[in-house]
Scaffold this motif. Structure first.
Motif, PDB file in Angstrom:
ATOM      1  N   LEU A 176       0.833  -1.210   0.000  1.00 32.55           N
ATOM      2  CA  LEU A 176       0.000   0.000   0.000  1.00 32.55           C
ATOM      3  C   LEU A 176       0.866   1.259   0.000  1.00 32.55           C
ATOM      4  N   PHE A 177       1.896   1.288   0.832  1.00 34.38           N
ATOM      5  CA  PHE A 177       2.773   2.459   0.877  1.00 34.38           C
ATOM      6  C   PHE A 177       3.517   2.628  -0.452  1.00 34.38           C
ATOM      7  N   SER A 178       4.009   1.537  -1.008  1.00 35.78           N
ATOM      8  CA  SER A 178       4.753   1.632  -2.266  1.00 35.78           C
ATOM      9  C   SER A 178       3.855   2.111  -3.398  1.00 35.78           C
ATOM     10  N   LYS A 179       2.622   1.620  -3.440  1.00 39.75           N
ATOM     11  CA  LYS A 179       1.713   2.006  -4.517  1.00 39.75           C
ATOM     12  C   LYS A 179       1.288   3.470  -4.371  1.00 39.75           C
ATOM     13  N   LEU A 180       1.124   3.944  -3.133  1.00 41.04           N
ATOM     14  CA  LEU A 180       0.784   5.351  -2.930  1.00 41.04           C
ATOM     15  C   LEU A 180       1.890   6.258  -3.474  1.00 41.04           C
ATOM     16  N   VAL A 181       3.123   5.936  -3.159  1.00 45.34           N
ATOM     17  CA  VAL A 181       4.246   6.754  -3.626  1.00 45.34           C
ATOM     18  C   VAL A 181       4.367   6.675  -5.145  1.00 45.34           C
ATOM     19  N   GLU A 182       4.079   5.512  -5.719  1.00 46.38           N
ATOM     20  CA  GLU A 182       4.187   5.350  -7.167  1.00 46.38           C
ATOM     21  C   GLU A 182       3.095   6.123  -7.903  1.00 46.38           C
ATOM     22  N   LEU A 183       1.840   6.029  -7.428  1.00 45.85           N
ATOM     23  CA  LEU A 183       0.711   6.646  -8.123  1.00 45.85           C
ATOM     24  C   LEU A 183       0.496   8.103  -7.718  1.00 45.85           C
ATOM     25  N   ARG A 184       1.057   8.518  -6.568  1.00 47.13           N
ATOM     26  CA  ARG A 184       0.934   9.914  -6.092  1.00 47.13           C
ATOM     27  C   ARG A 184      -0.519  10.316  -5.873  1.00 47.13           C
TER      28      ARG A 184
ATOM     29  N   GLY B  56      10.454   1.454   5.722  1.00 42.52           N
ATOM     30  CA  GLY B  56      11.581   2.331   5.980  1.00 42.52           C
ATOM     31  C   GLY B  56      11.160   3.781   6.149  1.00 42.52           C
ATOM     32  N   ARG B  57      12.052   4.547   6.762  1.00 42.42           N
ATOM     33  CA  ARG B  57      11.771   5.964   7.029  1.00 42.42           C
ATOM     34  C   ARG B  57      11.602   6.755   5.741  1.00 42.42           C
ATOM     35  N   GLU B  58      12.406   6.475   4.729  1.00 44.78           N
ATOM     36  CA  GLU B  58      12.343   7.230   3.480  1.00 44.78           C
ATOM     37  C   GLU B  58      10.989   7.022   2.784  1.00 44.78           C
ATOM     38  N   LEU B  59      10.528   5.771   2.732  1.00 49.27           N
ATOM     39  CA  LEU B  59       9.241   5.480   2.101  1.00 49.27           C
ATOM     40  C   LEU B  59       8.097   6.143   2.868  1.00 49.27           C
ATOM     41  N   PHE B  60       8.175   6.128   4.202  1.00 50.02           N
ATOM     42  CA  PHE B  60       7.124   6.740   5.009  1.00 50.02           C
ATOM     43  C   PHE B  60       7.072   8.250   4.795  1.00 50.02           C
ATOM     44  N   ASP B  61       8.243   8.898   4.716  1.00 48.42           N
ATOM     45  CA  ASP B  61       8.282  10.348   4.477  1.00 48.42           C
ATOM     46  C   ASP B  61       7.710  10.696   3.108  1.00 48.42           C
ATOM     47  N   GLN B  62       8.008   9.868   2.109  1.00 49.48           N
ATOM     48  CA  GLN B  62       7.455  10.122   0.768  1.00 49.48           C
ATOM     49  C   GLN B  62       5.928   9.974   0.788  1.00 49.48           C
ATOM     50  N   ALA B  63       5.432   8.969   1.495  1.00 49.20           N
ATOM     51  CA  ALA B  63       3.983   8.772   1.593  1.00 49.20           C
ATOM     52  C   ALA B  63       3.332   9.926   2.347  1.00 49.20           C
ATOM     53  N   ARG B  64       4.002  10.404   3.376  1.00 48.76           N
ATOM     54  CA  ARG B  64       3.448  11.524   4.146  1.00 48.76           C
ATOM     55  C   ARG B  64       3.371  12.785   3.296  1.00 48.76           C
ATOM     56  N   ALA B  65       4.329  12.977   2.389  1.00 43.11           N
ATOM     57  CA  ALA B  65       4.284  14.130   1.489  1.00 43.11           C
ATOM     58  C   ALA B  65       3.091  14.042   0.547  1.00 43.11           C
TER      59      ALA B  65
ATOM     60  N   GLY C  42      -1.292   6.885   7.182  1.00 41.69           N
ATOM     61  CA  GLY C  42      -0.852   7.977   8.051  1.00 41.69           C
ATOM     62  C   GLY C  42      -0.397   7.533   9.425  1.00 41.69           C
ATOM     63  N   ASN C  43      -0.287   6.227   9.659  1.00 39.18           N
ATOM     64  CA  ASN C  43       0.028   5.708  10.986  1.00 39.18           C
ATOM     65  C   ASN C  43       1.541   5.580  11.175  1.00 39.18           C
ATOM     66  N   PRO C  44       2.124   6.348  12.123  1.00 42.14           N
ATOM     67  CA  PRO C  44       3.578   6.275  12.331  1.00 42.14           C
ATOM     68  C   PRO C  44       4.038   4.977  12.984  1.00 42.14           C
ATOM     69  N   LEU C  45       3.102   4.138  13.443  1.00 41.40           N
ATOM     70  CA  LEU C  45       3.494   2.840  14.003  1.00 41.40           C
ATOM     71  C   LEU C  45       4.298   2.028  12.996  1.00 41.40           C
ATOM     72  N   TYR C  46       3.970   2.188  11.695  1.00 44.90           N
ATOM     73  CA  TYR C  46       4.597   1.352  10.666  1.00 44.90           C
ATOM     74  C   TYR C  46       6.056   1.689  10.419  1.00 44.90           C
ATOM     75  N   VAL C  47       6.489   2.833  10.912  1.00 47.35           N
ATOM     76  CA  VAL C  47       7.907   3.177  10.767  1.00 47.35           C
ATOM     77  C   VAL C  47       8.646   2.981  12.088  1.00 47.35           C
ATOM     78  N   GLY C  48       7.930   2.430  13.086  1.00 45.67           N
ATOM     79  CA  GLY C  48       8.538   2.139  14.373  1.00 45.67           C
ATOM     80  C   GLY C  48       8.397   3.223  15.404  1.00 45.67           C
TER      81      GLY C  48
END
Length: 522
Positions: free
Chosen positions: A185-193, A258-267, A234-240
């Motif tokens: 889900l996180f990867s697809k969000l970053v890919e599709l924007r 990872g932190r980088e993927l989570f930051d991209q999704a948050r953007a 939007g849940n920060p639990l997934y990044v620890g």
């Protein structure tokens, strides 16, 4: 005196025992009623118990049933073990007392002797309740402080177990099967924007929310909806991390992404903030972000209302226009989207090399040609990198390096421009324009009025007809159209550019039918 016993315990701990706290309170109150038998006191058969309910709220089933029976006149005296068993709130106590007095009932506390019929008794009661409420508020503060301190240390303090984790000994342990869904889900969000596009993809793939047991029933486990997906992304639990009151702390549990993927999704989520309702309420434009005009300028979606109908278009973005450059392009959205979907569906089917791919391609092609807007956009974003609407060609560039081409013709229809695919022109069905029929009918009525009232001026005729003089004059000219032109219009065989808007704007229509036909049917 009909007496009812009310018992309460704040937590449900120990209630499974054969003799618990509620039973102890009940027996003490029952013994007190027996001691007052000489006064005519008798115990009603019903029990009013609230196990696991806080005294700070009136939302208790046992208390509600008790007050209902008091209102019906079934109870004269309420017996309680201690005043804080009834309530720990002064405001709630005032409401209970009001109900008792209204129906002629009273209450007795077994361990606290006072008479609420006197002013001194009511004062003592209010003092006791004040301390009970103070104790409840101090206890709540202690709990809040403990939760804050524990979360600052990175401890998970319970609640709904999120997708991707299991709760073991009050700790979050990664569930690898569900964790794969979270990562996808996180990867697809970053890919599709786009949250909406990621949602459509998740629904197409059959991804499900977490299934949980609640009050003996299985809940969840269904398809994702917009709100559920936003909660996951939007849940920060997934990044620890552990979040508490706007702050995040390093958690003691293991992160899934990872932190980088989570930051991209948050953007991406920040850009979509506040647009959730709008995205659900309005159909997405499936070609948004993919379409460019013949000069390589990006085109975006717009819409307008006409006769109560919502019409969508793609137009050249205004920021890419210049005073000396070409004018903006504008195309009707639905036929363009339909043609692009058909071209991509054909390409997807042509790439099949195995039985497994055939099943997936058939499903994708069916979605492209007959699915909802969100699902179609998801597939297009996955396959297409850019769509160019050229002067005579529609080109689709795919992510796998292919370029799909189809010849098109730009046909002006009033202020709009539509694309006609070359292969479809020969078999085009003739369609009669309802606006043209209405326009010809108006012209004939204008002619009949002018012939019936020959002494009236043009301005007076226009007033009678309900049009401006200029509009009435143009209608009169249209009433003398060549029969060949009228037949072509009524049969739908007239040229595509001979539409109602053009006929309304005709200023100098020749009187000769041959000249009219040469002008309009060329």
């Amino acid at each position: 005196m009909r007496c009812a016993i009310y018992t309460r315990k704040s937590s449900d701990e120990g209630l499974e025992q054969e003799f618990n706290s509620l039973d102890a309170q009940y027996d003490a109150c029952k013994a007190y009623i027996a001691s007052q038998k000489h006064e005519g006191w008798s115990l009603v058969r019903e029990r009013y118990d609230d196990g696991g309910f806080s005294g700070g709220s009136m939302e208790r089933p046992g208390l509600k049933e008790l007050l209902a029976d008091i209102a019906e006149g079934k109870i004269d005296v309420v017996i309680i073990y201690k005043i804080d068993r009834l309530t720990r709130s002064l405001a709630d106590f005032a409401r209970i007392i009001e109900t008792l007095e209204k129906h002629g009932a009273s209450f007795v506390s077994v361990t606290q002797s006072f008479n609420t019929k006197t002013s001194m008794g009511r004062l003592v009661l209010h003092v006791l309740l004040s301390f009970a409420q103070f104790e409840r508020e101090v206890g709540a503060e202690r709990v809040r402080d403990k939760i804050a301190a524990s979360k600052a240390k990175g401890m998970w303090m319970g609640g709904t177990v999120p997708l991707g984790y299991d709760a073991v000994d009050r700790k979050l342990i990664v569930n690898e099967a569900e964790a794969a869904t979270v990562r996808a889900l996180f990867s697809k969000l970053v890919e599709l924007r786009s949250v909406q596009a990621a949602l459509s993809w998740a629904q197409t793939q059959g991804l499900c929310t977490k299934q949980r047991a609640r009050k003996g029933k299985q809940v969840g486990g269904g398809a994702f909806h917009y709100g559920a997906l936003r909660c996951v992304l939007g849940n920060p639990l997934y990044v620890g991390d552990i979040a508490h009151k706007g702050r995040t702390y390093k958690g003691q549990h293991q992160g899934i992404i990872g932190r980088e993927l989570f930051d991209q999704a948050r953007a991406v989520l920040a850009n979509a903030k506040g647009s959730g309702r709008r995205q659900q309420a309005v159909l997405p434009s499936v070609l948004q972000g993919l379409l460019v005009d013949p000069h390589g300028r990006p085109m975006g979606p717009v819409h307008t209302q006409r006769n109560g109908q919502r019409l969508r278009y793609y137009v050249t973005h205004h920021r890419s226009l210049s005073a000396t450059g070409p004018a903006a392009y504008r195309f009707a959205a639905m036929p363009l989207e339909r043609e692009c979907a058909a071209m991509l569906a054909e390409h997807v089917r042509s790439r099949v090399t195995s039985a497994e791919e055939h099943e997936h391609a058939t499903k994708a092609a069916a979605t492209l040609t007959g699915g909802d807007q969100s699902a179609r956009r998801c597939i297009m974003m996955t396959w297409i990198s850019q769509i160019t609407v050229g002067e005579g060609e529609l080109t689709i560039a795919t992510h796998d390096g292919q370029r799909l081409r189809k010849a098109v013709t730009r046909v002006r229809d009033g202020r709009d421009v539509r694309l006609v695919v070359g292969e479809q022109q020969a078999g085009r069905e003739n369609k009669v324009d309802a606006q043209i029929i209405a326009l010809l009918q108006d012209a004939r009525r204008a002619q009949e009025l002018a012939l019936a009232k020959p002494k009236l001026s043009l301005a007076e005729l226009a007033i009678k007809f309900g049009r401006s003089p200029d509009r009435f004059k143009r209608l009169l000219r249209l009433s003398y159209l060549s029969p060949t032109i009228v037949n072509a219009l009524l049969q739908g065989s007239a040229p595509d550019d001979l539409h109602a808007a053009r006929l309304r704007q005709l200023d100098r229509l020749p009187l000769g039918w041959a000249e009219q036909e040469g002008l309009l049917l060329r």
